[in-house]
Design a protein around this motif. Structure first.
Motif, short mmCIF file in Angstrom:
data_model
loop_
_atom_site.label_atom_id
_atom_site.label_comp_id
_atom_site.label_asym_id
_atom_site.label_seq_id
_atom_site.Cartn_x
_atom_site.Cartn_y
_atom_site.Cartn_z
N ALA A 176 0.81 -1.22 0.00
CA ALA A 176 0.00 0.00 0.00
C ALA A 176 0.84 1.26 0.00
CB ALA A 176 -0.94 -0.01 1.21
N SER A 177 2.01 1.20 0.59
CA SER A 177 2.83 2.42 0.71
C SER A 177 3.70 2.66 -0.52
CB SER A 177 3.73 2.32 1.95
OG SER A 177 4.60 1.21 1.84
N ARG A 178 3.77 1.66 -1.43
CA ARG A 178 4.68 1.81 -2.57
C ARG A 178 4.04 1.51 -3.91
NH1 ARG A 178 9.64 -1.59 -1.78
NH2 ARG A 178 9.80 -1.47 -4.05
N ILE A 179 2.78 1.14 -3.93
CA ILE A 179 2.13 0.76 -5.19
C ILE A 179 2.09 1.95 -6.15
CG2 ILE A 179 -0.23 1.31 -4.44
CD1 ILE A 179 -1.05 -1.36 -5.87
N ASP A 180 2.36 1.67 -7.43
CA ASP A 180 2.42 2.76 -8.39
C ASP A 180 1.17 2.81 -9.27
OD1 ASP A 180 2.71 0.76 -10.39
OD2 ASP A 180 4.89 0.82 -10.20
#
Length: 230
Positions: free
Chosen positions: A113-117
């Motif tokens: 969730a913190s890095r999804i593009d």
């Protein structure tokens, strides 16, 4: 013997319960063609949970010892197949499988969730659109379901987690899990699953790790109840 100890495969709980039921059948307590006691009664008699009992009954149906008639009950086969005294492994326990997925994917999605593009979010949206199309024409969207969960795992940045998520999902093709799908999955259950996937995607779009984790846990818990405790 070649001097090496033989490695014995651990006996899963559903195998042990199935063996107990088969012993009752073989002893004549449950006669050919007879209906077994109701699920609640039989679970209490054997001292097991109803989900574990259900897995055992599915295993016995696969080897031809019983026949499960939806809405009627479980019956000893009129012409029982010649089966071994010990139930063979038919795959991981579906109930334990779903618990494992919840533990693993609940952690994985927090990382994702913190890095999804944006590209991954777009692919997830296209995957859900394809899932919806499959459901509408009466097909089970297993490929799209797997893709959705694996894409999320890949976005965690951990290739080991992504591989494990895929491996656990693929266990749904084992004989016992496949039989559960035949009996307990239909268009309605997939519609519910799609709605839950939409909630997961919304949380990812909001980049809210805790909301995403809660949505994943809710989805997998609901799936377990639909699939195993139906």
């Amino acid at each position: 013997m070649n001097g090496q100890a033989k490695i014995l495969e651990p006996r899963r709980l559903y195998q042990q319960i199935a063996d107990q039921i088969r012993e009752l059948i073989d002893s004549g307590e449950f006669l050919a063609g007879a209906r077994l006691p109701a699920e609640r009664e039989l679970a209490q008699r054997l001292g097991v949970s109803r989900p574990s009992l259900r897995e055992a009954l599915i295993a016995l149906e696969i080897d031809g010892s019983v026949e499960i008639r939806m809405g009627s009950g479980v019956y000893v086969s009129s012409e029982p197949a010649q089966s071994p005294a010990r139930t063979k492994s038919l795959g991981e326990s579906p109930s334990e499988l779903m618990q494992a997925r919840a533990a693993l994917e609940g952690t994985t999605i927090v990382l994702a969730a913190s890095r999804i593009d944006a590209a991954a979010l777009e692919t997830l949206r296209a995957t859900l659109d394809a899932m919806r199309s499959e459901i509408e024409v009466g097909r089970k969207p297993l490929d799209q379901d797997r893709q959705f969960h694996v894409i999320i795992a890949e976005q965690s940045g951990n290739s080991v987690l992504a591989r494990l998520v895929g491996d656990l999902f693929d266990e749904r093709h084992s004989p016992i899990s496949a039989q559960f799908r035949v009996k307990f999955e239909d268009k309605d259950t997939w519609i519910f699953a799609l709605q839950e996937h939409e909630a997961i995607l919304s949380a990812l779009e909001a980049k809210d790790p805790l909301l995403a984790q809660a949505a994943m846990h809710s989805h997998l818990d609901s799936s377990r109840r639909r699939w195993v405790e139906n």
